[in-house]
Design a protein around this motif. Structure first.
Motif, PDB file in Angstrom:
ATOM      1  N   PHE A   1       0.830  -1.205   0.000  1.00  0.00           N
ATOM      2  CA  PHE A   1       0.000   0.000   0.000  1.00  0.00           C
ATOM      3  C   PHE A   1       0.866   1.257   0.000  1.00  0.00           C
ATOM      4  CE2 PHE A   1      -1.935   3.420   2.475  1.00  0.00           C
ATOM      5  CZ  PHE A   1      -3.057   3.677   1.704  1.00  0.00           C
ATOM      6  N   LYS A   2       1.915   1.235   0.783  1.00  0.00           N
ATOM      7  CA  LYS A   2       2.792   2.407   0.855  1.00  0.00           C
ATOM      8  C   LYS A   2       3.421   2.691  -0.507  1.00  0.00           C
ATOM      9  CE  LYS A   2       2.462   3.066   5.367  1.00  0.00           C
ATOM     10  NZ  LYS A   2       1.891   4.272   5.974  1.00  0.00           N
ATOM     11  N   GLN A   3       3.869   1.633  -1.179  1.00  0.00           N
ATOM     12  CA  GLN A   3       4.550   1.817  -2.468  1.00  0.00           C
ATOM     13  C   GLN A   3       3.591   2.213  -3.589  1.00  0.00           C
ATOM     14  OE1 GLN A   3       7.971  -1.121  -3.347  1.00  0.00           O
ATOM     15  NE2 GLN A   3       6.523  -2.294  -2.115  1.00  0.00           N
ATOM     16  N   VAL A   4       2.431   1.585  -3.601  1.00  0.00           N
ATOM     17  CA  VAL A   4       1.527   1.736  -4.747  1.00  0.00           C
ATOM     18  C   VAL A   4       0.618   2.951  -4.617  1.00  0.00           C
ATOM     19  CG1 VAL A   4      -0.309   0.607  -6.069  1.00  0.00           C
ATOM     20  CG2 VAL A   4       1.598  -0.738  -5.170  1.00  0.00           C
ATOM     21  N   TYR A   5       0.196   3.280  -3.403  1.00  0.00           N
ATOM     22  CA  TYR A   5      -0.803   4.341  -3.240  1.00  0.00           C
ATOM     23  C   TYR A   5      -0.318   5.511  -2.382  1.00  0.00           C
ATOM     24  CZ  TYR A   5      -3.844   0.629  -4.959  1.00  0.00           C
ATOM     25  OH  TYR A   5      -4.403  -0.362  -5.719  1.00  0.00           O
ATOM     26  N   TYR A   6       0.265   5.198  -1.249  1.00  0.00           N
ATOM     27  CA  TYR A   6       0.553   6.236  -0.262  1.00  0.00           C
ATOM     28  C   TYR A   6       1.708   7.150  -0.689  1.00  0.00           C
ATOM     29  CZ  TYR A   6       1.687   8.276   4.313  1.00  0.00           C
ATOM     30  OH  TYR A   6       1.951   9.140   5.345  1.00  0.00           O
ATOM     31  N   LEU A   7       2.857   6.572  -0.968  1.00  0.00           N
ATOM     32  CA  LEU A   7       4.021   7.386  -1.329  1.00  0.00           C
ATOM     33  C   LEU A   7       3.825   8.124  -2.656  1.00  0.00           C
ATOM     34  CD1 LEU A   7       6.924   5.040  -0.155  1.00  0.00           C
ATOM     35  CD2 LEU A   7       5.993   7.053   0.993  1.00  0.00           C
ATOM     36  N   PRO A   8       3.220   7.500  -3.671  1.00  0.00           N
ATOM     37  CA  PRO A   8       2.933   8.278  -4.891  1.00  0.00           C
ATOM     38  C   PRO A   8       2.024   9.479  -4.627  1.00  0.00           C
ATOM     39  CG  PRO A   8       2.779   5.948  -5.365  1.00  0.00           C
ATOM     40  CD  PRO A   8       2.955   6.065  -3.880  1.00  0.00           C
ATOM     41  N   GLU A   9       1.113   9.327  -3.666  1.00  0.00           N
ATOM     42  CA  GLU A   9       0.228  10.446  -3.323  1.00  0.00           C
ATOM     43  C   GLU A   9       1.023  11.581  -2.687  1.00  0.00           C
ATOM     44  OE1 GLU A   9      -3.511  11.979  -3.767  1.00  0.00           O
ATOM     45  OE2 GLU A   9      -2.918   9.936  -4.298  1.00  0.00           O
ATOM     46  N   LEU A  10       1.976  11.228  -1.836  1.00  0.00           N
ATOM     47  CA  LEU A  10       2.836  12.258  -1.239  1.00  0.00           C
ATOM     48  C   LEU A  10       3.719  12.908  -2.296  1.00  0.00           C
ATOM     49  CD1 LEU A  10       3.990  10.499   2.071  1.00  0.00           C
ATOM     50  CD2 LEU A  10       2.178  12.187   1.791  1.00  0.00           C
ATOM     51  N   GLU A  11       4.222  12.102  -3.205  1.00  0.00           N
ATOM     52  CA  GLU A  11       5.054  12.634  -4.291  1.00  0.00           C
ATOM     53  C   GLU A  11       4.262  13.609  -5.153  1.00  0.00           C
ATOM     54  OE1 GLU A  11       8.645   9.765  -5.727  1.00  0.00           O
ATOM     55  OE2 GLU A  11       6.636   9.208  -6.358  1.00  0.00           O
TER      56      GLU A  11
ATOM     57  N   GLU B   1      14.123  13.372  -0.942  1.00  0.00           N
ATOM     58  CA  GLU B   1      15.089  12.332  -0.578  1.00  0.00           C
ATOM     59  C   GLU B   1      14.505  11.391   0.483  1.00  0.00           C
ATOM     60  OE1 GLU B   1      19.472  12.071   1.570  1.00  0.00           O
ATOM     61  OE2 GLU B   1      18.836  13.959   0.654  1.00  0.00           O
ATOM     62  N   PHE B   2      13.771  11.967   1.437  1.00  0.00           N
ATOM     63  CA  PHE B   2      13.145  11.154   2.491  1.00  0.00           C
ATOM     64  C   PHE B   2      12.098  10.203   1.903  1.00  0.00           C
ATOM     65  CE2 PHE B   2       9.748  10.734   5.763  1.00  0.00           C
ATOM     66  CZ  PHE B   2      10.469   9.986   6.685  1.00  0.00           C
ATOM     67  N   ILE B   3      11.333  10.698   0.944  1.00  0.00           N
ATOM     68  CA  ILE B   3      10.322   9.844   0.300  1.00  0.00           C
ATOM     69  C   ILE B   3      10.989   8.708  -0.462  1.00  0.00           C
ATOM     70  CG2 ILE B   3       8.512   9.797  -1.471  1.00  0.00           C
ATOM     71  CD1 ILE B   3       7.714  12.615  -0.584  1.00  0.00           C
ATOM     72  N   GLU B   4      12.117   8.990  -1.107  1.00  0.00           N
ATOM     73  CA  GLU B   4      12.851   7.938  -1.809  1.00  0.00           C
ATOM     74  C   GLU B   4      13.347   6.870  -0.836  1.00  0.00           C
ATOM     75  OE1 GLU B   4      13.240   7.347  -5.019  1.00  0.00           O
ATOM     76  OE2 GLU B   4      11.911   9.056  -5.384  1.00  0.00           O
ATOM     77  N   LYS B   5      13.791   7.292   0.318  1.00  0.00           N
ATOM     78  CA  LYS B   5      14.222   6.330   1.343  1.00  0.00           C
ATOM     79  C   LYS B   5      13.050   5.464   1.801  1.00  0.00           C
ATOM     80  CE  LYS B   5      18.047   9.078   3.228  1.00  0.00           C
ATOM     81  NZ  LYS B   5      18.538   9.814   4.418  1.00  0.00           N
TER      82      LYS B   5
ATOM     83  N   TYR C   1      12.700   1.458   1.740  1.00  0.00           N
ATOM     84  CA  TYR C   1      12.377   0.753   2.991  1.00  0.00           C
ATOM     85  C   TYR C   1      11.202  -0.200   2.791  1.00  0.00           C
ATOM     86  CZ  TYR C   1      10.798   0.137   7.829  1.00  0.00           C
ATOM     87  OH  TYR C   1      10.392  -0.395   9.022  1.00  0.00           O
ATOM     88  N   TYR C   2      10.124   0.315   2.216  1.00  0.00           N
ATOM     89  CA  TYR C   2       8.928  -0.516   2.046  1.00  0.00           C
ATOM     90  C   TYR C   2       9.097  -1.548   0.934  1.00  0.00           C
ATOM     91  CZ  TYR C   2       6.375   2.398   5.332  1.00  0.00           C
ATOM     92  OH  TYR C   2       5.952   3.039   6.475  1.00  0.00           O
ATOM     93  N   SER C   3       9.924  -1.228  -0.053  1.00  0.00           N
ATOM     94  CA  SER C   3      10.192  -2.203  -1.113  1.00  0.00           C
ATOM     95  C   SER C   3      10.909  -3.423  -0.550  1.00  0.00           C
ATOM     96  CB  SER C   3      11.039  -1.548  -2.206  1.00  0.00           C
ATOM     97  OG  SER C   3      11.388  -2.496  -3.185  1.00  0.00           O
ATOM     98  N   LEU C   4      11.837  -3.188   0.346  1.00  0.00           N
ATOM     99  CA  LEU C   4      12.569  -4.288   0.966  1.00  0.00           C
ATOM    100  C   LEU C   4      11.641  -5.149   1.822  1.00  0.00           C
ATOM    101  CD1 LEU C   4      15.349  -5.586   1.433  1.00  0.00           C
ATOM    102  CD2 LEU C   4      15.653  -4.032   3.380  1.00  0.00           C
ATOM    103  N   ILE C   5      10.759  -4.493   2.596  1.00  0.00           N
ATOM    104  CA  ILE C   5       9.803  -5.237   3.430  1.00  0.00           C
ATOM    105  C   ILE C   5       8.875  -6.072   2.558  1.00  0.00           C
ATOM    106  CG2 ILE C   5       7.809  -4.988   4.965  1.00  0.00           C
ATOM    107  CD1 ILE C   5       9.172  -2.596   6.217  1.00  0.00           C
ATOM    108  N   PHE C   6       8.402  -5.478   1.471  1.00  0.00           N
ATOM    109  CA  PHE C   6       7.491  -6.202   0.579  1.00  0.00           C
ATOM    110  C   PHE C   6       8.172  -7.423  -0.030  1.00  0.00           C
ATOM    111  CE2 PHE C   6       5.813  -7.040  -3.666  1.00  0.00           C
ATOM    112  CZ  PHE C   6       4.470  -7.249  -3.378  1.00  0.00           C
ATOM    113  N   GLN C   7       9.382  -7.240  -0.496  1.00  0.00           N
ATOM    114  CA  GLN C   7      10.103  -8.352  -1.123  1.00  0.00           C
ATOM    115  C   GLN C   7      10.346  -9.490  -0.139  1.00  0.00           C
ATOM    116  OE1 GLN C   7      13.664  -6.739  -2.865  1.00  0.00           O
ATOM    117  NE2 GLN C   7      12.540  -5.479  -4.354  1.00  0.00           N
TER     118      GLN C   7
END
Length: 567
Positions: free
Chosen positions: A349-359, A425-429, A433-439
């Motif tokens: 959810f963070k990768q697909v919806y939440y972080l793109p919304e912040l971006e 930069e913080f959003i990229e981090k 972070y969430y990509s690693l957890i998802f994988q």
């Protein structure tokens, strides 16, 4: 006829004590009547007591032959005659206290008597017993048989996983429990009103009476709930959750028992009581969360982030949520994957919806910053986007532990290119972070499934078909929700996968959360939703016991009449 009689004249003067027949002759003699030696009628042998009162109250006749209000003989004179003519026997004074038969029994003794009396009263009514014992299993059979759905039209094999009606069954089961609990208790106290009025002078314990009623009603509801669950769950193939379903239905019925007793004690008509039952049930059905999503209700009632406040007082909301969450996450198939899927879902959810919304918010600020001073609309929009970023990004700093030093500078007065770069930069981090957890979560889940399919594929499929239900999964994950994420004020609110999202901590004792939360936060700890919800219903039940004991509902209903009387 009495052996002896005592006559007191006006003012309490004692004018006779002795044999009734002799009393007639006594007063005749004092009145100087001719037949003073005759006490009984010579023809029929009856004694006319009216003669005595006629003699005692005889009036003086005036010179015109008319009766005057004045009596011939005053009460004092009659008493003097009594003392002169009749000698009273001296009775020896008794100093021993008489045997008492009015000692109030102890609380437990009263409870036992009340319980036995109520039990015997109920078992003497054959129709009552038959109806209450058969009603639940019959309803359970009808409901489960009708919704025992086979997805494949060419097959006769029932698969629990494919039955799309399980969530409806859970809801209807709770409504049946609510209905049975209300109907079995609605007339209990109303029916006993005459007995209670007669026993009110004995100063018996009200709590022992109420507890006996509650014990009998809870016993009936417990039996009804187990009959319903044993029949319906077996027909629908709900395995390894008999106790959980029984306890949820019994808890709901127990609340209904207590609510019904309050109604029974407060209204003075059986017709009124039964008219009230649908009035009480319909709001509980509407606000259970099963019929209408809370975020799709009228804004005056509904809520975006949490369950509406009014729904927090509906036992059906708590029990429906408890059973749905428990059915999904604690069945013998899903409990092997739930924690992994939870990490996977949150990261996805963070990768697909939440972080793109912040971006998207940050990009708008970057693209339109040059218009900040010249365009009022842009200025307002940028200020709003910065407020949202200032609300959301510190939360992520706490969740992930990734430092974000410029969070306090996300406002129109402090914002500049440096802060923009650090925020980006913080959003990229966060993405990393969430990509690693998802994988990790995805690989862990895939490895388990691969291992199970390799070692015993038939067992894996059998467990999935037997314990997992896709319809329940779709509802608790809100699969068909169009808006995956929405903005509410200065926050972003996740709309999908509520079953994988723990509620936000907003206070030490603030237990309110979104619907289908897997855990509830209270008193500094997270608690399993199933047990927390059912315990909360028992607290509501206890509250209604207090209102019943002190008759608060009855006093509230009587208040308008008292106000009218005072006026």
């Amino acid at each position: 006829m009495f052996d002896n009689m005592i006559i007191l004249d006006t003012g309490g003067y004692m004018i006779y004590y002795g044999n009734p027949v002799e009393g007639v002759m006594y007063f005749k003699r004092l009145d100087a009547q001719i037949n003073s030696d005759v006490g009984e009628c010579p023809t029929c042998g009856n004694v006319n007591p009216e003669l005595i009162f006629n003699i005692i109250e005889a009036k003086v006749v005036d010179e015109y032959g008319k009766y005057t209000p004045k009596r011939k003989i005053s009460p004092q004179k009659w008493e003097d005659n009594f003392k002169a003519n009749i000698k009273m026997e001296v009775v020896e004074e008794v100093k021993d206290s008489p045997p008492s038969t009015l000692n109030i029994p102890s609380w437990f003794r009263q409870l036992k008597i009340y319980t036995i009396r109520d039990f015997l009263s109920k078992i003497s009514n054959t129709q009552y017993i038959a109806l209450n014992l058969l009603e639940a299993p019959v309803l359970g059979f009808i409901l489960s048989y009708i919704i025992r759905y086979i997805a494949d039209p060419n097959s006769k094999i029932y698969i629990f996983r494919e039955n799309e009606n399980i969530n409806i069954y859970i809801f209807m089961g709770l409504i049946v429990a609510l209905f049975l609990g209300l109907t079995v208790s609605a007339e209990e106290i109303f029916r006993d009103r005459k007995i209670l009025k007669r026993e009110a002078f004995l100063n018996l314990s009200r709590s022992s009476y109420l507890v006996s009623k509650i014990f009998i009603l809870f016993s009936i509801s417990a039996i009804q709930a187990i009959f319903f669950v044993l029949i319906a769950n077996n027909i629908l193939g709900i395995r390894a959750m008999t106790f959980e379903y029984w306890f949820a239905l019994f808890t709901t019925a127990a609340f209904a028992n207590m609510l019904g007793l309050n109604v029974s004690a407060s209204f003075n008509s059986a017709v009124t009581i039964y008219i009230l039952i649908p009035l009480l049930m319909i709001p509980m059905m509407i606000l259970s969360g099963a019929m209408f999503p809370f975020d799709k209700m009228n804004r005056a009632i509904g809520s975006v982030k949490k369950v509406p406040l009014i729904a927090e007082f509906m036992p059906t909301k708590w029990s429906f949520e408890a059973l749905m969450v428990n059915q999904f996450k604690n069945n013998k198939f899903e409990k092997n994957f739930y924690e992994i899927e939870k990490r996977e879902s949150n990261a996805d959810f963070k990768q697909v919806y939440y972080l793109p919304e912040l971006e998207k918010r940050l990009e708008y600020i970057e693209d339109n910053w040059y218009k900040f001073d010249s365009d009022e609309e842009v200025k307002k929009r940028i200020a709003a986007e910065l407020r949202l970023l200032k609300t959301e990004l510190p939360k992520e700093e706490i969740r992930t532990g990734i430092p974000f030093e410029v969070a306090h500078q996300l406002d129109t007065a402090s914002f500049n290119e440096i802060i923009l770069d650090k925020t980006s930069e913080f959003i990229e981090k966060l993405y990393s972070y969430y990509s690693l957890i998802f994988q990790k979560a995805n690989n862990e889940k895939e490895n388990i499934i691969r291992y199970l399919l390799k070692t015993n594929p038939e067992l894996y499929r059998q467990k999935r078909n037997t314990f997992h239900n896709e319809s329940v999964e779709d509802q608790v994950k809100k699969v068909f929700e169009k808006n995956k994420i929405i903005q509410y004020k200065d926050e972003l609110v996740q709309q999908i996968d509520p079953i994988y999202r723990d509620p936000d901590v907003e206070g030490y004792f603030n237990f309110r959360s979104h619907f289908f939360a897997p855990r509830k936060y209270f008193a500094g700890k997270y608690h399993d939703t199933y047990w927390f919800n059912l315990i909360f219903i028992w607290f509501l039940t206890l509250f209604f016991y207090v209102t019943l004991y002190y008759e608060l509902l009855k006093k509230l209903l009587d208040l308008p009449e008292k106000i009218k009387i005072k006026k």
